[in-house]
Design a protein around this motif. Structure first.
Motif, mmCIF file in Angstrom:
data_model
loop_
_atom_site.group_PDB
_atom_site.id
_atom_site.type_symbol
_atom_site.label_atom_id
_atom_site.label_comp_id
_atom_site.label_asym_id
_atom_site.label_seq_id
_atom_site.Cartn_x
_atom_site.Cartn_y
_atom_site.Cartn_z
ATOM 1 N N ALA A 40 0.491 -15.305 15.252
ATOM 2 C CA ALA A 40 -0.314 -15.409 16.453
ATOM 3 C C ALA A 40 0.235 -16.620 17.121
ATOM 4 N N PRO A 41 -0.181 -16.626 18.564
ATOM 5 C CA PRO A 41 0.315 -17.483 19.628
ATOM 6 C C PRO A 41 0.143 -19.014 18.950
ATOM 7 N N GLY A 42 1.102 -19.646 18.930
ATOM 8 C CA GLY A 42 1.067 -21.399 18.706
ATOM 9 C C GLY A 42 1.134 -21.254 16.938
ATOM 10 N N LYS A 43 1.154 -20.527 16.452
ATOM 11 C CA LYS A 43 1.158 -20.396 14.800
ATOM 12 C C LYS A 43 2.512 -19.875 14.124
ATOM 13 N N GLU A 44 2.759 -20.335 12.912
ATOM 14 C CA GLU A 44 4.153 -19.832 12.432
ATOM 15 C C GLU A 44 3.641 -18.494 11.772
ATOM 16 N N ARG A 45 4.739 -17.797 11.627
ATOM 17 C CA ARG A 45 4.857 -16.638 11.021
ATOM 18 C C ARG A 45 4.392 -16.429 9.846
ATOM 19 N N GLU A 46 3.490 -15.606 9.400
ATOM 20 C CA GLU A 46 2.887 -15.681 7.963
ATOM 21 C C GLU A 46 2.927 -14.106 7.139
ATOM 22 N N PHE A 47 2.742 -14.205 6.094
ATOM 23 C CA PHE A 47 2.852 -13.039 5.052
ATOM 24 C C PHE A 47 1.747 -12.402 5.394
ATOM 25 N N VAL A 48 1.523 -10.934 5.411
ATOM 26 C CA VAL A 48 0.606 -10.201 5.293
ATOM 27 C C VAL A 48 0.501 -9.058 3.918
ATOM 28 N N ALA A 49 1.464 -8.310 3.799
ATOM 29 C CA ALA A 49 1.626 -7.697 2.658
ATOM 30 C C ALA A 49 2.977 -7.038 2.517
ATOM 31 N N ALA A 50 3.226 -6.769 1.141
ATOM 32 C CA ALA A 50 4.520 -6.341 0.790
ATOM 33 C C ALA A 50 4.429 -5.216 -0.123
ATOM 34 N N ILE A 51 5.428 -4.349 -0.365
ATOM 35 C CA ILE A 51 5.287 -3.002 -1.266
ATOM 36 C C ILE A 51 6.897 -2.929 -1.658
ATOM 37 N N SER A 52 6.894 -2.850 -2.864
ATOM 38 C CA SER A 52 8.107 -2.407 -3.421
ATOM 39 C C SER A 52 8.764 -1.168 -3.161
ATOM 40 N N SER A 53 10.110 -1.044 -3.498
ATOM 41 C CA SER A 53 10.951 0.048 -3.128
ATOM 42 C C SER A 53 10.484 1.232 -3.421
ATOM 43 N N LEU A 54 9.849 1.481 -4.773
ATOM 44 C CA LEU A 54 9.226 2.739 -5.055
ATOM 45 C C LEU A 54 7.736 2.766 -4.830
ATOM 46 N N SER A 55 7.007 1.906 -4.388
ATOM 47 C CA SER A 55 5.563 1.850 -4.202
ATOM 48 C C SER A 55 4.944 1.484 -5.351
ATOM 49 N N LEU A 56 5.659 0.704 -6.523
ATOM 50 C CA LEU A 56 5.111 0.449 -7.702
ATOM 51 C C LEU A 56 4.162 -0.653 -7.657
ATOM 52 N N SER A 57 4.495 -1.519 -6.687
ATOM 53 C CA SER A 57 3.837 -2.915 -6.633
ATOM 54 C C SER A 57 3.571 -3.257 -4.992
ATOM 55 N N THR A 58 2.320 -3.698 -5.148
ATOM 56 C CA THR A 58 2.048 -4.431 -3.670
ATOM 57 C C THR A 58 1.496 -5.718 -3.722
ATOM 58 N N ASN A 59 1.364 -6.445 -2.712
ATOM 59 C CA ASN A 59 0.889 -7.640 -2.690
ATOM 60 C C ASN A 59 0.376 -7.865 -1.139
ATOM 61 N N TYR A 60 -0.782 -8.707 -1.197
ATOM 62 C CA TYR A 60 -1.338 -8.917 0.104
ATOM 63 C C TYR A 60 -1.715 -10.501 0.052
ATOM 64 N N ALA A 61 -2.005 -10.868 1.415
ATOM 65 C CA ALA A 61 -2.289 -12.138 1.639
ATOM 66 C C ALA A 61 -4.009 -12.218 1.404
ATOM 67 N N HIS A 62 -4.307 -13.412 1.088
ATOM 68 C CA HIS A 62 -5.907 -13.372 0.647
ATOM 69 C C HIS A 62 -6.708 -13.106 1.822
ATOM 70 N N SER A 63 -6.405 -13.323 3.085
ATOM 71 C CA SER A 63 -6.950 -13.325 4.427
ATOM 72 C C SER A 63 -7.122 -11.723 4.475
ATOM 73 N N VAL A 64 -6.245 -10.875 4.030
ATOM 74 C CA VAL A 64 -6.393 -9.332 4.416
ATOM 75 C C VAL A 64 -6.843 -8.676 3.131
ATOM 76 N N LYS A 65 -6.775 -8.862 1.951
ATOM 77 C CA LYS A 65 -7.038 -8.214 0.741
ATOM 78 C C LYS A 65 -8.239 -7.544 0.865
ATOM 79 N N GLY A 66 -8.362 -6.094 0.664
ATOM 80 C CA GLY A 66 -9.648 -5.517 0.628
ATOM 81 C C GLY A 66 -9.818 -4.861 2.165
ATOM 82 N N ARG A 67 -8.948 -5.212 3.086
ATOM 83 C CA ARG A 67 -9.196 -4.586 4.436
ATOM 84 C C ARG A 67 -8.011 -3.985 4.960
ATOM 85 N N PHE A 68 -6.748 -4.391 4.338
ATOM 86 C CA PHE A 68 -5.687 -3.718 4.942
ATOM 87 C C PHE A 68 -4.943 -2.970 3.578
#
Length: 124
Positions: A40-68
């Motif tokens: 966002a403007p004036g803010k540092e780049r932040e992690f949102v979500a990640a997925i492993s190469s074969l989609s076996l694992s995912t990870n979400y930032a707390h701020s988006v979990k359950g929505r993204f």
């Protein structure tokens, strides 16, 4: 030459939904873990979500979990981020990125390749 190209950003009202995509080329896509970050403007780049190469694992930032929801289609070399219940504070440039291997932490400095970003604006 590795390229990651985001698309699908735009303007949406608060409470709405949007799906953004990231197409990769020039890399063995199915061997890379992929992630979404935002800045966002004036803010540092932040992690949102990640997925492993074969989609076996995912990870979400707390701020988006359950929505993204992050997903990928290796046959199409494409990653998606389905965003629901969007809030004005979700407004940012969204970047996709690739790394090997999948990890438990996702600092921006750990990523190998980056896209140019797509703007997501959520109006109140």
């Amino acid at each position: 030459q590795v390229q990651l190209v985001e698309s699908g950003g735009g303007l949406v009202q608060a409470g709405g939904s949007l799906r953004i995509s990231c197409v990769g080329s020039g890399l063995t896509y199915s061997t890379y873990a992929m992630g979404w970050f935002r800045q966002a403007p004036g803010k540092e780049r932040e992690f949102v979500a990640a997925i492993s190469s074969l989609s076996l694992s995912t990870n979400y930032a707390h701020s988006v979990k359950g929505r993204f929801t992050i997903s990928r289609d290796n046959a199409k070399m494409t990653m998606y981020l389905q965003m629901r219940s969007l809030k004005p504070e979700d407004t940012a440039v969204y970047y996709c990125a690739a790394r090997r291997p999948y990890g438990t932490s996702w600092p921006p400095g750990a990523m190998d390749y980056w896209g140019e970003g797509t703007q997501v604006t959520v109006s109140s």
